[in-house]
Design a protein around this motif. Structure first.
Motif, PDB file in Angstrom:
ATOM      1  N   TRP A 263      82.383 115.409  21.163  1.00 39.05           N
ATOM      2  CA  TRP A 263      81.866 114.160  20.598  1.00 39.05           C
ATOM      3  C   TRP A 263      82.080 112.960  21.514  1.00 39.05           C
ATOM      4  CZ3 TRP A 263      85.416 110.347  20.073  1.00 39.05           C
ATOM      5  CH2 TRP A 263      86.759 110.707  19.947  1.00 39.05           C
TER       6      TRP A 263
ATOM      7  N   TRP B 127      79.019 113.563  14.892  1.00 38.31           N
ATOM      8  CA  TRP B 127      80.468 113.511  15.124  1.00 38.31           C
ATOM      9  C   TRP B 127      80.849 112.258  15.907  1.00 38.31           C
ATOM     10  CZ3 TRP B 127      84.764 117.302  15.911  1.00 38.31           C
ATOM     11  CH2 TRP B 127      84.754 118.300  14.935  1.00 38.31           C
ATOM     12  N   LYS B 128      79.999 111.861  16.830  1.00 37.27           N
ATOM     13  CA  LYS B 128      80.341 110.700  17.659  1.00 37.27           C
ATOM     14  C   LYS B 128      80.455 109.440  16.810  1.00 37.27           C
ATOM     15  CE  LYS B 128      78.949 110.111  21.916  1.00 37.27           C
ATOM     16  NZ  LYS B 128      78.065 109.887  23.084  1.00 37.27           N
TER      17      LYS B 128
END
Length: 183
Positions: free
Chosen positions: A103, A112-113
């Motif tokens: 991520w 996710w990032k």
């Protein structure tokens, strides 16, 4: 179960100025701190330094801390904020700087990032007085959140489907709102 109780307890403490709810929220926070930081990472993601589950817990504690701070005993806010920084924000920044989690890589453009970056930014703002690397954490949080927002088409579609809208947008947007209120 404890984590799920933090939000309603924090909300009750804030809205009703209810010391009993604030006290129960602090007890819940201490239960969570009774686990090692590695336990905050989702089991399928272990071993890893930092994941979205860890930062989701941190952000829930940060919001609770923000809602209950005026009702907590002296020293509680400092203790919780210091531990949040030590347990999660340092890990977030190290992962971001080393780019050794999927991520955290510049070419990664999935939810996710923004989950990790949004939650870290929100937590950092709540802990800002106990966060010597605040500028670096906020910069990383902004870069990661904006990277994902820049990938969204104008219609707001997300390749993983509508069930990912909260995870994709919600965490980054609440960080943005917190940043707006902090400045």
């Amino acid at each position: 179960l404890v984590r799920r109780a933090l939000r309603p307890l924090g909300d009750a403490a804030l809205i009703l100025q209810d010391a009993a709810s604030a006290d129960r929220a602090l007890q819940g926070v201490e239960v969570l701190f009774g686990f090692a930081p590695e336990e905050w990472i989702a089991r399928p993601h272990r071993p890893t330094r930092c994941d979205h589950a860890m930062l989701n817990v941190a952000a829930d504690i940060a919001l609770t801390m923000d809602h209950c701070a005026d009702l907590w005993p002296a020293g509680a806010l400092d203790s919780v904020a210091t531990r949040l920084h030590e347990w999660t924000l340092g890990r977030f920044l190290e992962t971001w700087d080393k780019q050794d989690a999927h991520w955290s890589k510049p070419e990664y453009h999935w939810n996710w990032k923004i989950m990790c970056c949004g939650e870290a930014g929100l937590t950092a703002l709540a802990c800002r007085r106990h966060c010597p690397d605040l500028q670096q954490i906020l910069q990383a949080s902004l870069v990661g959140s904006l990277d994902i927002l820049d990938c969204l088409p104008s219609e707001g579609d997300w390749p993983e489907g509508p069930s990912y809208w909260l995870g994709t947008l919600g965490f980054g947007l609440r960080f943005g709102l917190a940043l707006r209120h902090a400045t």
